[in-house]
Design a protein around this motif. Structure first.
Motif, PDB file in Angstrom:
ATOM      1  N   ARG A  28       0.787  -1.238   0.000  1.00 18.12           N
ATOM      2  CA  ARG A  28       0.000   0.000   0.000  1.00 18.12           C
ATOM      3  C   ARG A  28       0.815   1.282   0.000  1.00 18.12           C
ATOM      4  NH1 ARG A  28      -3.495  -0.901   5.148  1.00 18.12           N
ATOM      5  NH2 ARG A  28      -3.855   1.322   4.788  1.00 18.12           N
ATOM      6  N   GLY A  29       2.092   1.184   0.254  1.00 21.08           N
ATOM      7  CA  GLY A  29       2.928   2.381   0.344  1.00 21.08           C
ATOM      8  C   GLY A  29       3.191   2.744   1.790  1.00 21.08           C
ATOM      9  N   GLY A 110      13.475  -6.205  -4.437  1.00 17.38           N
ATOM     10  CA  GLY A 110      13.076  -5.199  -5.420  1.00 17.38           C
ATOM     11  C   GLY A 110      11.857  -4.388  -5.015  1.00 17.38           C
ATOM     12  N   PRO A 111      10.736  -5.036  -4.667  1.00 17.87           N
ATOM     13  CA  PRO A 111       9.555  -4.267  -4.252  1.00 17.87           C
ATOM     14  C   PRO A 111       9.795  -3.437  -2.993  1.00 17.87           C
ATOM     15  CG  PRO A 111       8.939  -6.500  -4.856  1.00 17.87           C
ATOM     16  CD  PRO A 111      10.435  -6.462  -4.815  1.00 17.87           C
ATOM     17  N   VAL A 112      10.614  -3.942  -2.083  1.00 14.61           N
ATOM     18  CA  VAL A 112      10.930  -3.182  -0.873  1.00 14.61           C
ATOM     19  C   VAL A 112      11.709  -1.920  -1.243  1.00 14.61           C
ATOM     20  CG1 VAL A 112      12.159  -3.204   1.338  1.00 14.61           C
ATOM     21  CG2 VAL A 112      10.919  -5.239   0.575  1.00 14.61           C
ATOM     22  N   PHE A 113      12.669  -2.067  -2.127  1.00 13.64           N
ATOM     23  CA  PHE A 113      13.457  -0.914  -2.566  1.00 13.64           C
ATOM     24  C   PHE A 113      12.576   0.126  -3.249  1.00 13.64           C
ATOM     25  CE2 PHE A 113      16.024   1.369  -5.690  1.00 13.64           C
ATOM     26  CZ  PHE A 113      17.013   1.893  -4.869  1.00 13.64           C
ATOM     27  N   ALA A 114      11.669  -0.336  -4.107  1.00 14.01           N
ATOM     28  CA  ALA A 114      10.764   0.592  -4.796  1.00 14.01           C
ATOM     29  C   ALA A 114       9.885   1.329  -3.790  1.00 14.01           C
ATOM     30  CB  ALA A 114       9.904  -0.174  -5.797  1.00 14.01           C
ATOM     31  N   MET A 115       9.424   0.635  -2.773  1.00 14.02           N
ATOM     32  CA  MET A 115       8.622   1.270  -1.725  1.00 14.02           C
ATOM     33  C   MET A 115       9.427   2.338  -1.003  1.00 14.02           C
ATOM     34  SD  MET A 115       8.481   1.095   1.880  1.00 14.02           S
ATOM     35  CE  MET A 115       9.134  -0.519   2.298  1.00 14.02           C
ATOM     36  N   MET A 116      10.676   2.031  -0.693  1.00 14.48           N
ATOM     37  CA  MET A 116      11.524   2.994   0.002  1.00 14.48           C
ATOM     38  C   MET A 116      11.764   4.230  -0.852  1.00 14.48           C
ATOM     39  SD  MET A 116      14.233   0.261   1.643  1.00 14.48           S
ATOM     40  CE  MET A 116      15.369   1.536   2.202  1.00 14.48           C
ATOM     41  N   ARG A 117      12.013   4.036  -2.126  1.00  7.97           N
ATOM     42  CA  ARG A 117      12.256   5.168  -3.030  1.00  7.97           C
ATOM     43  C   ARG A 117      11.040   6.075  -3.144  1.00  7.97           C
ATOM     44  NH1 ARG A 117      16.270   4.759  -7.087  1.00  7.97           N
ATOM     45  NH2 ARG A 117      15.288   6.614  -7.939  1.00  7.97           N
ATOM     46  N   ALA A 118       9.858   5.513  -2.963  1.00 11.09           N
ATOM     47  CA  ALA A 118       8.624   6.285  -3.105  1.00 11.09           C
ATOM     48  C   ALA A 118       8.236   7.028  -1.833  1.00 11.09           C
ATOM     49  CB  ALA A 118       7.482   5.368  -3.537  1.00 11.09           C
ATOM     50  N   ALA A 119       8.956   6.803  -0.748  1.00 11.74           N
ATOM     51  CA  ALA A 119       8.610   7.415   0.544  1.00 11.74           C
ATOM     52  C   ALA A 119       9.613   8.514   0.888  1.00 11.74           C
ATOM     53  CB  ALA A 119       8.586   6.363   1.644  1.00 11.74           C
ATOM     54  N   PRO A 120       9.214   9.786   0.830  1.00 11.46           N
ATOM     55  CA  PRO A 120      10.153  10.885   1.101  1.00 11.46           C
ATOM     56  C   PRO A 120      10.822  10.795   2.467  1.00 11.46           C
ATOM     57  CG  PRO A 120       8.147  11.735   0.098  1.00 11.46           C
ATOM     58  CD  PRO A 120       7.889  10.291   0.410  1.00 11.46           C
ATOM     59  N   LEU A 126      17.705   7.998   4.699  1.00 16.79           N
ATOM     60  CA  LEU A 126      18.879   7.380   4.104  1.00 16.79           C
ATOM     61  C   LEU A 126      19.968   8.408   3.831  1.00 16.79           C
ATOM     62  CD1 LEU A 126      17.241   4.830   1.634  1.00 16.79           C
ATOM     63  CD2 LEU A 126      18.700   4.270   3.595  1.00 16.79           C
ATOM     64  N   GLU A 127      19.572   9.574   3.336  1.00 16.08           N
ATOM     65  CA  GLU A 127      20.547  10.636   3.080  1.00 16.08           C
ATOM     66  C   GLU A 127      21.201  11.096   4.378  1.00 16.08           C
ATOM     67  OE1 GLU A 127      18.482  13.689   1.011  1.00 16.08           O
ATOM     68  OE2 GLU A 127      18.194  12.509  -0.820  1.00 16.08           O
ATOM     69  N   ASP A 128      20.385  11.262   5.415  1.00 18.71           N
ATOM     70  CA  ASP A 128      20.921  11.667   6.714  1.00 18.71           C
ATOM     71  C   ASP A 128      21.824  10.583   7.287  1.00 18.71           C
ATOM     72  OD1 ASP A 128      20.979  13.587   8.934  1.00 18.71           O
ATOM     73  OD2 ASP A 128      19.875  12.072  10.055  1.00 18.71           O
ATOM     74  N   ILE A 176      18.595  -3.048  -9.320  1.00 20.73           N
ATOM     75  CA  ILE A 176      17.403  -3.732  -8.810  1.00 20.73           C
ATOM     76  C   ILE A 176      16.168  -3.228  -9.540  1.00 20.73           C
ATOM     77  CG2 ILE A 176      15.850  -3.880  -6.820  1.00 20.73           C
ATOM     78  CD1 ILE A 176      18.329  -4.090  -5.053  1.00 20.73           C
ATOM     79  N   GLU A 177      16.073  -1.909  -9.694  1.00 19.32           N
ATOM     80  CA  GLU A 177      14.923  -1.325 -10.395  1.00 19.32           C
ATOM     81  C   GLU A 177      14.872  -1.783 -11.848  1.00 19.32           C
ATOM     82  OE1 GLU A 177      13.374   2.720  -8.463  1.00 19.32           O
ATOM     83  OE2 GLU A 177      15.242   2.952  -9.590  1.00 19.32           O
ATOM     84  N   ALA A 178      16.035  -2.070 -12.430  1.00 17.76           N
ATOM     85  CA  ALA A 178      16.079  -2.529 -13.823  1.00 17.76           C
ATOM     86  C   ALA A 178      15.752  -4.010 -13.943  1.00 17.76           C
ATOM     87  CB  ALA A 178      17.461  -2.252 -14.414  1.00 17.76           C
ATOM     88  N   GLY A 179      15.549  -4.680 -12.799  1.00 16.74           N
ATOM     89  CA  GLY A 179      15.154  -6.078 -12.819  1.00 16.74           C
ATOM     90  C   GLY A 179      16.286  -7.079 -12.875  1.00 16.74           C
ATOM     91  N   GLU A 180      17.513  -6.636 -12.614  1.00 15.70           N
ATOM     92  CA  GLU A 180      18.646  -7.562 -12.639  1.00 15.70           C
ATOM     93  C   GLU A 180      18.603  -8.498 -11.431  1.00 15.70           C
ATOM     94  OE1 GLU A 180      22.493  -5.891 -13.378  1.00 15.70           O
ATOM     95  OE2 GLU A 180      21.688  -4.285 -14.641  1.00 15.70           O
ATOM     96  N   GLN A 181      19.176  -9.664 -11.588  1.00 12.39           N
ATOM     97  CA  GLN A 181      19.202 -10.663 -10.530  1.00 12.39           C
ATOM     98  C   GLN A 181      20.387 -10.414  -9.588  1.00 12.39           C
ATOM     99  OE1 GLN A 181      16.708 -13.003 -10.055  1.00 12.39           O
ATOM    100  NE2 GLN A 181      15.806 -11.687 -11.629  1.00 12.39           N
ATOM    101  N   PRO A 182      20.249 -10.852  -8.323  1.00  8.88           N
ATOM    102  CA  PRO A 182      21.310 -10.609  -7.343  1.00  8.88           C
ATOM    103  C   PRO A 182      22.699 -11.047  -7.789  1.00  8.88           C
ATOM    104  CG  PRO A 182      19.343 -11.358  -6.217  1.00  8.88           C
ATOM    105  CD  PRO A 182      19.060 -11.457  -7.689  1.00  8.88           C
ATOM    106  N   ALA A 183      22.811 -12.212  -8.417  1.00  7.85           N
ATOM    107  CA  ALA A 183      24.132 -12.702  -8.831  1.00  7.85           C
ATOM    108  C   ALA A 183      24.766 -11.767  -9.856  1.00  7.85           C
ATOM    109  CB  ALA A 183      24.013 -14.114  -9.402  1.00  7.85           C
ATOM    110  N   ALA A 184      23.963 -11.295 -10.805  1.00  9.89           N
ATOM    111  CA  ALA A 184      24.486 -10.383 -11.828  1.00  9.89           C
ATOM    112  C   ALA A 184      24.860  -9.038 -11.217  1.00  9.89           C
ATOM    113  CB  ALA A 184      23.445 -10.194 -12.933  1.00  9.89           C
TER     114      ALA A 184
END
Length: 212
Positions: A28-29, A110-120, A126-128, A176-184
């Motif tokens: 849900r965000g 991947g979905p967790v990262f996308a959620m984090m990027r969408a939350a100011p 993370l910047e702090d 991750i956002e580009a859909g690459e796999q962890p090994a790559a």
């Protein structure tokens, strides 16, 4: 020493709360989910949740995993003959090879990262966090090298280490956002760290070598 019953129950409760929170946040965000909803999903009271996580952001970035002392701790633990920069390079390489969750290479991140990027609030944290890591490392380098109060070298070296540490995380996120796999991703980032090491000056790579 084996884990006691009380400690095991606390760990399991913490894990249940964390998993419930991430599931809701991804679905849900981050900003659309309340603490009360997380508590209900984890089948605990709001007060119990706050006993484990002091702030909503801690549910995604727990202080024991996203610590401002991360770089400082790595440098404090370096081996005799090892410099500050090489200690951090070595730790990053080790985490990449192990697909460690600290660098976000676990399955399903991947979905967790996308959620984090969408939350100011999370991106700001993370910047702090990055600034706090560099500041803490500066203090350790100044103390261990006996730098004079006006010597800016510890700050500059810490800034360079903080830069390539952030570079790694930023590149992992992009891939991750580009859909690459962890090994790559791990393979590509190991190559990037080789470039970083080749690019850093001998002064930076040889600064704060621990005596044997």
């Amino acid at each position: 020493m084996s884990e006691g019953l009380r400690e095991r129950k606390k760990r399991q409760t913490r894990q249940r709360i964390s998993e419930a929170a991430l599931g809701l946040f991804v679905a849900r965000g981050f900003d659309r989910v309340t603490i009360a909803e997380v508590a209900a999903a984890a089948e605990v009271s709001v007060n119990t949740l706050y006993n484990y996580f002091e702030a909503k952001e801690d549910l995604v970035l727990p202080p024991d995993e996203a610590s401002p002392q991360r770089l400082a701790d790595i440098v404090r633990a370096r081996q005799p003959g090892e410099s500050a920069a090489r200690a951090v390079l070595g730790r990053l390489r080790d985490e990449l090879r192990r697909h460690d969750r600290k660098v976000g290479l676990t399955a399903g991140f991947g979905p967790v990262f996308a959620m984090m990027r969408a939350a100011p609030t999370l991106t700001a944290r993370l910047e702090d966090l990055g600034r706090q890591m560099t500041d803490a490392l500066t203090a350790v380098l100044a103390e261990e090298t006996g730098a004079a109060p006006g010597d800016r070298t510890p700050c500059v070296i810490a800034g360079q280490i903080g830069w390539f540490h952030s570079l790694v995380y930023g590149e992992i996120g992009r891939r991750i956002e580009a859909g690459e796999q962890p090994a790559a991703i791990a393979e590509a980032l190991l190559e990037l760290l080789d470039v970083v090491e080749e690019t850093l000056s001998e002064r930076a790579l040889g600064y704060a070598i621990r005596e044997g």
